[in-house]
Design a protein around this motif. Structure first.
Motif, PDB file in Angstrom:
ATOM      1  N   ALA A   1      39.399  50.949  36.102  1.00  0.00           N
ATOM      2  CA  ALA A   1      41.323  50.229  36.800  1.00  0.00           C
ATOM      3  C   ALA A   1      41.606  49.284  35.466  1.00  0.00           C
ATOM      4  O   ALA A   1      41.007  48.668  34.763  1.00  0.00           O
ATOM      5  CB  ALA A   1      40.377  49.389  38.108  1.00  0.00           C
ATOM      6  N   ILE A   2      42.316  49.541  35.546  1.00  0.00           N
ATOM      7  CA  ILE A   2      43.404  48.651  34.346  1.00  0.00           C
ATOM      8  C   ILE A   2      44.472  47.580  35.120  1.00  0.00           C
ATOM      9  O   ILE A   2      45.015  48.329  36.250  1.00  0.00           O
ATOM     10  CB  ILE A   2      43.424  49.773  33.080  1.00  0.00           C
ATOM     11  CG1 ILE A   2      44.921  50.720  33.089  1.00  0.00           C
ATOM     12  CG2 ILE A   2      42.616  50.668  32.307  1.00  0.00           C
ATOM     13  CD1 ILE A   2      45.769  51.491  32.270  1.00  0.00           C
ATOM     14  N   SER A   3      44.807  46.494  33.671  1.00  0.00           N
ATOM     15  CA  SER A   3      45.858  46.547  33.811  1.00  0.00           C
ATOM     16  C   SER A   3      47.229  47.225  33.647  1.00  0.00           C
ATOM     17  O   SER A   3      46.752  47.642  32.194  1.00  0.00           O
ATOM     18  CB  SER A   3      46.267  44.533  32.804  1.00  0.00           C
ATOM     19  OG  SER A   3      44.509  43.499  34.069  1.00  0.00           O
TER      20      SER A   3
ATOM     21  N   ALA B   1      34.827  52.806  37.437  1.00  0.00           N
ATOM     22  CA  ALA B   1      34.678  51.245  37.128  1.00  0.00           C
ATOM     23  C   ALA B   1      36.114  50.207  37.881  1.00  0.00           C
ATOM     24  O   ALA B   1      37.181  50.376  38.268  1.00  0.00           O
ATOM     25  CB  ALA B   1      35.172  50.772  36.127  1.00  0.00           C
ATOM     26  N   HIS B   2      35.845  49.705  38.491  1.00  0.00           N
ATOM     27  CA  HIS B   2      36.511  48.895  39.313  1.00  0.00           C
ATOM     28  C   HIS B   2      36.952  47.208  39.515  1.00  0.00           C
ATOM     29  O   HIS B   2      35.584  47.292  38.630  1.00  0.00           O
ATOM     30  CB  HIS B   2      36.699  49.521  41.023  1.00  0.00           C
ATOM     31  CG  HIS B   2      36.134  49.792  41.639  1.00  0.00           C
ATOM     32  ND1 HIS B   2      35.583  48.448  42.135  1.00  0.00           N
ATOM     33  CD2 HIS B   2      35.558  50.102  41.993  1.00  0.00           C
ATOM     34  CE1 HIS B   2      33.827  48.831  42.524  1.00  0.00           C
ATOM     35  NE2 HIS B   2      34.197  49.750  42.681  1.00  0.00           N
ATOM     36  N   SER B   3      37.725  46.325  39.906  1.00  0.00           N
ATOM     37  CA  SER B   3      37.633  44.965  39.845  1.00  0.00           C
ATOM     38  C   SER B   3      36.614  44.313  40.867  1.00  0.00           C
ATOM     39  O   SER B   3      36.627  45.167  41.921  1.00  0.00           O
ATOM     40  CB  SER B   3      39.235  44.306  39.799  1.00  0.00           C
ATOM     41  OG  SER B   3      39.382  44.169  40.764  1.00  0.00           O
ATOM     42  N   PRO B   4      36.014  43.845  41.194  1.00  0.00           N
ATOM     43  CA  PRO B   4      35.494  43.119  42.966  1.00  0.00           C
ATOM     44  C   PRO B   4      36.512  42.511  43.352  1.00  0.00           C
ATOM     45  O   PRO B   4      35.897  42.167  44.522  1.00  0.00           O
ATOM     46  CB  PRO B   4      34.600  41.868  41.792  1.00  0.00           C
ATOM     47  CG  PRO B   4      34.868  41.574  41.220  1.00  0.00           C
ATOM     48  CD  PRO B   4      36.136  42.601  40.090  1.00  0.00           C
ATOM     49  N   ASP B   5      37.486  43.106  43.197  1.00  0.00           N
ATOM     50  CA  ASP B   5      39.207  41.829  44.035  1.00  0.00           C
ATOM     51  C   ASP B   5      38.824  42.731  45.131  1.00  0.00           C
ATOM     52  O   ASP B   5      38.517  44.299  45.700  1.00  0.00           O
ATOM     53  CB  ASP B   5      39.778  41.800  43.179  1.00  0.00           C
ATOM     54  CG  ASP B   5      39.497  40.869  41.852  1.00  0.00           C
ATOM     55  OD1 ASP B   5      39.397  40.354  41.965  1.00  0.00           O
ATOM     56  OD2 ASP B   5      40.224  41.681  40.592  1.00  0.00           O
TER      57      ASP B   5
ATOM     58  N   ASN C   1      29.985  54.295  40.592  1.00  0.00           N
ATOM     59  CA  ASN C   1      30.938  52.705  41.354  1.00  0.00           C
ATOM     60  C   ASN C   1      30.277  51.489  40.157  1.00  0.00           C
ATOM     61  O   ASN C   1      28.991  51.430  40.140  1.00  0.00           O
ATOM     62  CB  ASN C   1      31.641  52.181  41.562  1.00  0.00           C
ATOM     63  CG  ASN C   1      30.864  51.734  42.860  1.00  0.00           C
ATOM     64  OD1 ASN C   1      30.106  52.346  43.069  1.00  0.00           O
ATOM     65  ND2 ASN C   1      31.401  50.254  43.531  1.00  0.00           N
ATOM     66  N   ILE C   2      31.024  50.859  38.865  1.00  0.00           N
ATOM     67  CA  ILE C   2      30.826  49.300  39.569  1.00  0.00           C
ATOM     68  C   ILE C   2      31.782  48.290  39.093  1.00  0.00           C
ATOM     69  O   ILE C   2      33.167  48.978  38.583  1.00  0.00           O
ATOM     70  CB  ILE C   2      30.284  49.335  37.691  1.00  0.00           C
ATOM     71  CG1 ILE C   2      29.668  47.824  36.984  1.00  0.00           C
ATOM     72  CG2 ILE C   2      30.948  49.577  36.343  1.00  0.00           C
ATOM     73  CD1 ILE C   2      29.339  48.185  35.722  1.00  0.00           C
ATOM     74  N   ALA C   3      31.570  47.491  39.323  1.00  0.00           N
ATOM     75  CA  ALA C   3      32.379  46.469  39.787  1.00  0.00           C
ATOM     76  C   ALA C   3      32.186  45.120  38.274  1.00  0.00           C
ATOM     77  O   ALA C   3      31.270  44.552  38.308  1.00  0.00           O
ATOM     78  CB  ALA C   3      32.475  45.192  40.938  1.00  0.00           C
ATOM     79  N   LEU C   4      33.607  45.172  37.450  1.00  0.00           N
ATOM     80  CA  LEU C   4      33.924  44.305  36.460  1.00  0.00           C
ATOM     81  C   LEU C   4      35.551  43.232  36.870  1.00  0.00           C
ATOM     82  O   LEU C   4      36.062  43.808  37.399  1.00  0.00           O
ATOM     83  CB  LEU C   4      33.334  44.262  35.269  1.00  0.00           C
ATOM     84  CG  LEU C   4      32.477  44.848  35.217  1.00  0.00           C
ATOM     85  CD1 LEU C   4      32.280  45.947  33.963  1.00  0.00           C
ATOM     86  CD2 LEU C   4      31.281  44.026  34.921  1.00  0.00           C
ATOM     87  N   ASP C   5      35.575  42.321  36.598  1.00  0.00           N
ATOM     88  CA  ASP C   5      36.240  41.529  36.621  1.00  0.00           C
ATOM     89  C   ASP C   5      37.480  41.933  35.624  1.00  0.00           C
ATOM     90  O   ASP C   5      37.462  42.875  34.874  1.00  0.00           O
ATOM     91  CB  ASP C   5      37.100  39.993  35.780  1.00  0.00           C
ATOM     92  CG  ASP C   5      36.660  39.742  34.138  1.00  0.00           C
ATOM     93  OD1 ASP C   5      37.394  40.424  33.548  1.00  0.00           O
ATOM     94  OD2 ASP C   5      35.032  40.240  33.696  1.00  0.00           O
TER      95      ASP C   5
ATOM     96  N   LEU D   1      51.310  45.742  38.640  1.00  0.00           N
ATOM     97  CA  LEU D   1      50.120  45.540  38.277  1.00  0.00           C
ATOM     98  C   LEU D   1      48.701  45.973  37.769  1.00  0.00           C
ATOM     99  O   LEU D   1      48.171  45.834  36.109  1.00  0.00           O
ATOM    100  CB  LEU D   1      49.859  43.873  39.097  1.00  0.00           C
ATOM    101  CG  LEU D   1      50.811  43.314  39.556  1.00  0.00           C
ATOM    102  CD1 LEU D   1      50.374  42.285  40.425  1.00  0.00           C
ATOM    103  CD2 LEU D   1      51.023  41.967  38.650  1.00  0.00           C
ATOM    104  N   GLY D   2      48.481  46.299  38.876  1.00  0.00           N
ATOM    105  CA  GLY D   2      47.083  47.719  37.913  1.00  0.00           C
ATOM    106  C   GLY D   2      47.076  48.985  38.412  1.00  0.00           C
ATOM    107  O   GLY D   2      47.701  48.906  39.417  1.00  0.00           O
TER     108      GLY D   2
END
Length: 287
Positions: A56-58, A7-11, A35-39, A178-179
């Motif tokens: 992905a995490i903060s 899982a990662h962000s769509p950024d 994979n999946i993209a989420l905020d 940051l991440g």
């Protein structure tokens, strides 16, 4: 073959660092990624539920999930003289208890902001909605993150750089963590090591083929910004320092954890070096 969710962000930075795998430039006979993209805040919350295999995490979230997840050495984003921005309407004077829009309770910028402005009243929302919330007067101020730091409404101005807050709290000039990414401890160690290496290779290949990969992402509408902003953004958050954590970055993460613990966000101090995947296992296994 083992199949793991990533899982990662769509950024743009996360897309750039992962899509060498999605496009088949990196592959394995033993592992397949879905994979999946989420905020990012949704990913932080899902990590608290131990939901995805790799996510992905903060960085500020990590002490809350340390028992379930190992911290990966790759796909990391740091600010170096830049980062999220606290913005407000031009000329507006903020009261002590001003209402502020933040991108999520567990984000790094939110923790640093709350330490610096303990009397402010946070409202959490998707980072894409923060600029408009400030323009429309729904909140007095907001912290912009990701691509939104590059360009915002001309009626707004920067009240404070989160980078400056970081320097004040860290008490020395270290990169702002940051991440990053984390991997579930339930994965077999040899598969965890291989998964991490695949992700490291993906970031390295992305950086060495930046022009081609950026073009492919733009042509497929996989990023929210144009080519000029994409280049600027990747130089900030997906660069040669994103592939493998270095000693200065590890020191910065530990300083972030120390600040969080001293400010009451975490219930115990931790050392990031104790929570990385022990790569020496593979060498010992075949010795």
């Amino acid at each position: 073959m083992s199949v793991y969710t990533v899982a990662h962000s769509p950024d743009a930075d996360d897309i750039f660092m992962y899509y060498a795998i999605k496009f088949g430039w990196i592959s394995s006979k033993n592992i397949k990624f879905e994979n999946i993209a989420l905020d990012i805040e949704t990913l932080n919350e899902k990590a608290l539920e131990n939901f995805y295999d790799i996510t992905a995490i903060s960085f500020a979230l990590y002490p809350y999930i340390k028992d379930e997840y190992a911290l990966l050495r790759t796909a990391v984003s740091f600010g170096e003289g830049y980062g999220p921005k606290l913005i407000k309407k031009r000329g507006k004077k903020l009261k002590k208890d001003f209402k502020v829009a933040l991108s999520g309770k567990y984000t790094t910028n939110a923790m640093l902001f709350r330490i610096a402005y303990p009397d402010a009243k946070p409202i959490y929302m998707n980072f894409l909605d923060i600029e408009k919330a400030v323009v429309d007067g729904i909140v007095d101020a907001g912290v912009l993150i990701h691509e939104s730091i590059l360009d915002f409404d001309s009626s707004l101005e920067v009240e404070k750089e989160i980078w400056d807050i970081w320097l004040e709290l860290a008490k020395e000039e270290l990169p702002l963590p940051l991440g990053g990414m984390a991997l579930r401890r339930s994965l077999p160690l040899n598969k965890a090591i291989e998964s991490e290496q695949m992700l490291i290779d993906a970031v390295k290949i992305a950086n060495s083929h930046k022009k081609l990969l950026s073009q492919m992402l733009l042509e497929r509408n996989l990023v929210r910004i144009d080519d000029k902003k994409l280049d600027i953004y990747l130089n900030l958050y997906a660069n040669e320092n994103s592939a493998i954590l270095n000693e200065i970055q590890l020191k910065a993460i530990n300083r972030l954890f120390e600040i969080g613990f001293n400010s009451g966000f975490y219930n115990c101090p931790i050392d990031v070096n104790d929570y990385l995947i022990p790569k020496e296992y593979e060498k010992l296994r075949y010795s």
